[in-house]
Each structure stands twice: as C-alpha cells, then as structure tokens.
Design an enzyme around this catalytic site. Sequence first.
Site, PDB file in Angstrom:
ATOM      1  CB  THR A 181      -8.577  -1.830   6.966  1.00 20.85           C
ATOM      2  OG1 THR A 181      -9.179  -3.097   6.685  1.00 20.85           O
ATOM      3  CG2 THR A 181      -7.335  -2.056   7.798  1.00 20.85           C
ATOM      4  CD  GLU A 328      -3.699  -2.089   7.390  1.00 20.50           C
ATOM      5  OE1 GLU A 328      -3.720  -0.838   7.276  1.00 20.50           O
ATOM      6  OE2 GLU A 328      -4.346  -2.848   6.668  1.00 20.50           O
ATOM      7  CE  LYS A 437       5.944  -4.741 -14.239  1.00 25.11           C
ATOM      8  NZ  LYS A 437       6.308  -5.710 -13.203  1.00 25.11           N
ATOM      9  CD1 TRP A 442       7.600  -0.610 -12.190  1.00 22.28           C
ATOM     10  CD2 TRP A 442       5.399  -0.816 -11.892  1.00 22.28           C
ATOM     11  NE1 TRP A 442       7.395  -1.660 -11.339  1.00 22.28           N
ATOM     12  CE2 TRP A 442       6.044  -1.820 -11.131  1.00 22.28           C
ATOM     13  CE3 TRP A 442       4.009  -0.763 -11.858  1.00 22.28           C
ATOM     14  CZ2 TRP A 442       5.368  -2.737 -10.354  1.00 22.28           C
ATOM     15  CZ3 TRP A 442       3.331  -1.689 -11.079  1.00 22.28           C
ATOM     16  CH2 TRP A 442       3.998  -2.665 -10.338  1.00 22.28           C
TER      17      TRP A 442
END
Lengths: 540, 540
Positions: A181, A328, A437, A442
């Site tokens: 990754t 992944e 936040k 959110w």
Amino acid sequence: MDGLMMEFPLTIPVMLRRAETLFFDHEIVSRLPDRSLHRYTYADMASRTRQLAAVLRELGVQRGDRVATLCWNHYQHLEAYFAIPLIGAVLHTLNLRLSADDITYTINHAKDRIVIVDESLLPLFETIRQRVHVEHVIVIGTAASVPQGMLDYEQALANVTPNVCDDIELDEREAAVLCYTSGTTGRPKGVVYSHRAIVLHSLVTGLACTMGPTERDTVLVMVPMFHANAWGFPYTCTFVGAKQVMPGSFLDTASIAELLTDERVTQCSAVPTVWLNLLQYMDRNPGVCDLSHMRTLGTGGQAMPVEAIRRFNEDFGIQLTTGWGMTETGPFSTQGSLVEESVATDGAMQTSYLITCGRSLPLTELRLREDDVLVAWDGESVGELEVRGSTVASAYYRDATSSEKFTADGWLRTGDIASIDPHGQVDIRDRAKDAIKSGGEWISSIALENALMAHPAVSEAAVIAAQHPTWLERPIAVVALKDGASVTEQELLDMLAPDYAKWWLPEAIIFIPEIPKTSTGKFLKAGLREQYGSILLDRN
Amino acid sequence: MDGLMMEFPLTIPVMLRRAETLFFDHEIVSRLPDRSLHRYTYADMASRTRQLAAVLRELGVQRGDRVATLCWNHYQHLEAYFAIPLIGAVLHTLNLRLSADDITYTINHAKDRIVIVDESLLPLFETIRQRVHVEHVIVIGTAASVPQGMLDYEQALANVTPNVCDDIELDEREAAVLCYTSGTTGRPKGVVYSHRAIVLHSLVTGLACTMGPTERDTVLVMVPMFHANAWGFPYTCTFVGAKQVMPGSFLDTASIAELLTDERVTQCSAVPTVWLNLLQYMDRNPGVCDLSHMRTLGTGGQAMPVEAIRRFNEDFGIQLTTGWGMTETGPFSTQGSLVEESVATDGAMQTSYLITCGRSLPLTELRLREDDVLVAWDGESVGELEVRGSTVASAYYRDATSSEKFTADGWLRTGDIASIDPHGQVDIRDRAKDAIKSGGEWISSIALENALMAHPAVSEAAVIAAQHPTWLERPIAVVALKDGASVTEQELLDMLAPDYAKWWLPEAIIFIPEIPKTSTGKFLKAGLREQYGSILLDRN
C-alpha cells in the site's frame, strides 16, 4: 455430500492459456522510451512470457520466491505479470513513486531475490542498490546500457535453455502478487493476492454489469502497473482478449490524448486528475483528441467533480463510471453504472447516480459501522465502510499489527467514511482521517471540494479540518486556480451559500498555486493539515 | 507461500444475499396455471425462499439430503432453486419429459426424501407414486386441491416457525444441484453440480463477452428449469439482478410471443425449434410480436438453420448467438458472438460466424481427438470434442460406468463430432452416434439439414445414416413440409447439387408430416434410423 465436478484451479496460467489459444492475433501496443510505439500480439506475449519464466527458473527462482519489478506500463512488464506467477513465484511490483527509503524497505521486507528494472529507472535503483539484498538485477533497455553485474532482459530471453516453460500445477490459494500500500501513514504494508483472487477479480470486472471489457475493446492501461495491479486491467484484458495500450512513462496529457485518438481506445480508467487535465487540454486544443470510439471512461481513487462528469456526458456523450476500492480489496469493490432506477430519469438525476461509487461487485459485501453499531442504508447516515469478499485481504504480509485493520468477525475496516443508499449506492464522504467533525456533526470535505471545483476559475480544491477553540474542528478550503483565472474568497463563499447549511461553509479559503499530492495522485491532506491546520487558532 | 485473502466461499447463499440486498425491487413475473401473470420482487422471493428453507428443515431435511422438484418454470420453482441449497441440501430437478419409468428410476436412484410438485403435474406423479419412496410430497397449487397425505406449499410457508432461515456456513465444494441427463441411450445419469461450479458458471455467463445479462435486462427463462438448470439462467439472472419472466406451462408460440412483447424482454435463449416456430408465427401474424427491446437471442442444443439466423438478423435486426454445452458441462461451454475478426466483414461472413457455436468460455478448455491423436484447429479436420473446466462433471452420481466418459487424463468425452477453426470457433458437425461415414469419409448431417431447411417449403429436415451394401453408410433425408407447401425430391436434390460433392447428396428423401423429437426438443434420430435405416438395403 460433495459435488462431482472437475478440479480446475483458478490460476493465472489458465488466463494466459486462454489469450494464447483464442486471442493470439490481438494486439498489445506499448509506448517505448524513445516515444515510438511497439506492437506485438498475444502470441508473441505468451511465448516471451514462457521464455521469461524459463529465465527465472534458470536463475534459481523457486516456488514462493519473490521477484520484483521497477517498471512503467509496457509489454515487458505485462510479461512479468504472467511469467512470475506462472512458475509459482510471487510478483512484487515496486511502487516507484514511494520514497527511496520506502522502496528499500519494501524490497528488504519482501526479501525479493531478483529485480527487473527499466533502464530509465536505473538512476532511481542505483540510489538504493547498496541497501538492498537482491541476487540478480535484470535491465529492460538497450543491451549497450546494461551496467556491469546486471543482466539484459532481451539477451536473457534469447539465451535461455529450454527457451519455453510449460505450466506447472498450482494451487489456487498460492500467492501470485505482492503489492504494498502507498503508506500515507507509517511504513507500506504488503497485500498478498492469491491466484484465485486475481482470477475472480478478472471475472467480476469482466461482467456486463461492470466495466466489462471484451475482445472487441481496446483498453488504455493508464493506472500504473506498480499500483494495485493497475486496478486489475492487465489480467482482465488478457483473460477476455482485449487489445491493450500501454503508455510507458509518457503520462502527460498530450501523449495520452494521442493514444486515445490514434489507437481508437474504447475503455480507459484513471484517477480524476487525468480526466480533469484531459478536459482542459481538449478545451485548449479543440479537435485534437477524438473520443468517438470511447465506450466507457472509468475513474476512482478520489471523488470526481460533478461538473466534469456532466461535461463528459453532455459535451462528449461519454458516461463516466466511478469505482471504489483499495489495494487491500483486489482492488475493485464497487463499480458505478446507470442502474435501472436511473435510466428513465433526467440528466441531473443520472449524474447524481454517476457521482456515487456504485454498488458492491459480485463476491464483495459491504456494511457501515459507527461505534460498534451497524449504520442503516438510508443514503444519509454515515459510518466507516467495512468490506469482505473473495478478493479482500485477510492480513498484511509479515505484519504483527495486521489485526487492527480487521473486525473481530473478519471484515476489513477501510478507513473510509461513507453513506449507502437503499439501493446499495455507495457515497464515500471522506477518508476517516480526513473527516471533519464540527461541534459533533460530520461535514463532508468531498462535497465541498466538488462544489468549489465546479467554479470555472478553480482548478483544484481540498477541504480540511482546522482546529477551532469552540467547535474543535472547522472546515477550511485550500484552492488552486486555473492559469490566468481569478476569483475571491467571498465570491466562492457566496457560490456555496445557497446549497449548504451555514455551519458547513469553510471558515477560510487559502489560495496556493497547486495542491500537493500523494504518490498515487491523491490530495496530500495530511500535509495540508500540518501546514494550515492551526490557522484558525492563530487567528483568534 | 499462500495468498493472504479472506475465505469467502463461492456458494449459492452469496448469490441470494446479493439479489436480496441490491435488487430487492426488481421483478419476477410468472405465468400461472390460469394464464394470469403473477408479479413479485426479489425481496418477496428471498423472504419466501428463507421460509421454504425453514419448512424443509422442520421436515427433517439434513445437509446433503436430496429434495426433488417436478415443476414448470415459475416463481416457486425459483424459490426451490435457492432454498434447497441454502440449507446444504441438494436440489434434484425431475425431468417431466422423461418416461414415467425413468422419472421413477431417478427419484429412487437419487433417494429423494421430499418431492415438490405442481398441481398440474399431480396426475403424472400419481402414476409413479407407489413405486417411489419419498417421505413428503409438497404440492404447489390451490389448497383445496391438495390430496390427502400431501402438504400444501403455501400453507407450509405460512405456518413455519421460525419462519425464516439464516445462512449457514457451506463449503463451496458441497453438492447443490443434481440433474439427470436426458438419457437417449440407457438410464439417465446424474450430474452433481457443486456450489462453486454454479457460482462460476453464473460469473462466466454474466461476462460482457458472453450473453451477459445485467440488472437492466429482462430475461425470459424459456429453457425448462427441469433441464440443465434452465441453462443456468435462474442463477445468473438472480446474481446480476435481471428481471426474470417465467412462462409456466404455456410454451405455445402465441403465449411466448405475448410475453416477449408485453414484458419487453431483452434476452432469451431457447432451442432452435422455438425460434423457428416464432418466425413462422410472426409471418402469419404480422405486427403481433414486438421484438424491438430484444438485445440478445440465444440458442443451443441443436444447430440453427442459417436461413433463420439470416432472417432474424435482416428482418428484425437481432443477432442470434449460439452456445454449446451439455448437462455435464455446467451447461454452457461455448458461446458465440461477433468477434473482432468478423465485425468489419459483410453480412454473409458474419452469418458464417454466428452459425458456429462460438468459442470456449473462460474456465473451460476444449480439444479435438480422433483415434487417440489430437486434431488440429484448422476449421476442417474433425474429431470428438473433449472438454475440461471448473464447471465440468468429473463423474456421474453413483455410477460405476462413469469412467468410460472420461479420458485417462481427465477430460470429458462429449460424444460430439466437431471442427475448430484457428480462432477457436467450434463447429459441431454431428453427434458421434449420428455421424455418417460413407466409404470412410465424414458427411455432416447438420450441414445437409441446414441446407434443406433453407428451402421455403421445408419446415424440418433430419439427415441420417442408412445402411448401404457398398458404402456401408449413405445419407438419407427425412423432411417435413410447411402447411400447404410442396416440393419434390428432385427439386431438393437439384438445390443441394451446386454446393456439395456428389457423394454428399442424400440417397433418398422421405417426406413425413413431422420429425419426431426427444424430451428436450431435439430430432430423435435414433428413432428415424430404426425406422428408415435399412430402406436402401430393401431397395437394392
């Protein structure tokens, strides 16, 4: 009671045999370092792949050994994609956009025995050569250029005896490919794809309900082959016999536009930046790029601005489709397309479908979770996206901290914050670590970025969380303008005001020449937060 | 070295969960015994499927037990397709076109514990009831009609506690479905599909390069669900969320034409007879059948006359695609489509591609063999077609003579005589047992049949081998004419003469009202050989 079906493992040699038998005269086109185009067929590719496999065997590569590539997208890299797994070894695609330090780390962590490297990348490789322990270096280039102690790829293929390599029996659960990754935090982590996962991913992405390339398609393999298997396209295209076009190291927009036009490309997927650049290029050079053969334009890795989706649709008649995934996850986990519900609707409604990442692909399952509670698929509630399926990693390679990324019941925690609508359409709102936040609520940085990028003067916009004494976090926007364009902070805020709650509006807009990006072209928000994350504190 | 991927078995519950989650509002339409249409959604289908699974569990069905169905194509049959494998039991689809004796044999051979039977098929079932040993009979019909000692399907679903059934963990290699072959010679033989084989078959037939139904398609499931899983369509369509239309027991052309028109069907596959009848019906009733929504018309099981392919193409703009397969192969092994080589060519050339059975599907491999020697893929040489792959049977259920059908190296001997061209296009020339060998040379009965059926007066033509004192075998043709049409033997021979070598021409042409057919609608050539096979001997 067991079924009475043949044992016929899902392995990469099966895919190669199919291309070799049925699509032997279909083409693979590669841009060479001198900008010229190299053309050959799947018959050539298959026989050279078997030669390369024989070379690796002669060099002592055993089943399970790792063999690395440090290459751009071209036909020899495709040969390595098949030759290494063909003998049961593991292809490790080195990400040349990582830091030299991280590349060194991944070679040593993987214990690569051999590295196959492009001549043009030798300078990069030389900077790390003393720090890695590989037995052989094979150089793809002109024989004259191969440094002392290294092997010449073409010479090795020509000299090998026996000069082909027959298929061996492989277990479909054996490792085929190792991808690290990008590692925006900490060291890169290794994902080990099995043969089975790669074959299933190829089948699923070949479905008519997804991108679905066929033998009649020409696919420009734009995503780097050192990044998540180029989203799987080299394998999928070979399996279905699509013509493949490989851009080499020439990823500038003019070169890409030329390939799209001259090779009559019908399918191409890339990160949004590529398509945004192409739109600007076509505006500046009308008539130069011919997209009339294009059947499907795909994107992923980041949200595509709505305005660009609309323009491709209305100005060029091309429906953009967005996918979502991670190294992944195979990598594709979702794929957007116009679903039954949206076909009959108007353009705006269609666009609203196309900006989501679509639905989970077959053999992939999704759920949302926040604070250990599953979140409803109502299109509004958000939670962390979790995924499981046949092409999803169960652990990282030689990594004791693996388990943090997986739930107790075996789902992968993606780190993405999303909502899912009742029909399963996934809308990625934020990377968990990029989420804002404010006062406990959110705010979607992606929604604000999309809105800002719809302004004709704005080239790029990144919205990040800045620390705030009262609200803990407040959004601020970092904006880069197009060449010669101008707009003020107030004008941008006025544009946003009608569409968003007052508390969503950025607390500040900062103009910079260009948004810094990660190795895979995503906005480097961590860097922006570091640089601008405390400006509201300083201000107050 | 193993891959590090999740264990996510390829099982039928995965397919059901996908339809239930993403396509809950897509429709399944069934023709009921009173000719009315029943409509419901995948949400209904999934919840009733889980109820049926719970019913079966309460009745004591254990993992691996066989549960039979004796049903036409409708929504309850679809529920059984999923409910039985959902609890790890094995769906045995009884072929109602077999003789009562053979149906009895298959029930007892499979040791079915339960039979689910359509009310309309109770008279058939009653004829064999005393000869089979099943514990429960569940009747799909109106409650009033259920005979003493049998259960009512709807009542059972309504009463069951718990009334749903959650997924259990299944191994993908477990048996899911048991289908007996039609058995034109000897007793029917059982093919046991694993969960894995059914999921892979669904993926492969969902590919864009094959039939590729999507959630935007409406598929008329015309092939009987008691015959080779209706060529896999009920599973594939559920997996991708296509709308399914089930014709019940009304298989007459007028009823089919009505469904194709009213439900705006986009895909349908059936044996050639169905499409030949439809052409004649449309000629007699212009404007009655609207095929404008049709995207793909598929056929298989027997060669389609070229003339019909041409007419669908030219008169209705529909490209017919031909597949080939057997109960033993999943069933699809090949699928035709216009490949790159043929797209640019003219209509005649395209038709010549479409009359072959296409190429092998992914995960299926083919070869030709004659007298233990592999036959070249030159488009001319013929041999017996052999097949291997992920969806191919490795043996028959409880059958000691299984091994005769498989080669020493594990390929299935299909009993079909074929040629394969260099691009992999398969042309089935004959069933091995239907082949004509005159003076040591092959004559293709299918080629002659196609040519005869191109004559406007001919409705059906079967060409068989008749014994001959000199040549051992010579071809003779058995021909049925269209209503009211007329043609002489000499006229037909004159039509064939320019296109075929003299020794290919039928030695005799026999006119009969209709060609007798097998339970699956194929010409019953064995019967014709018995009746007419010695006429040349008698003559001389």
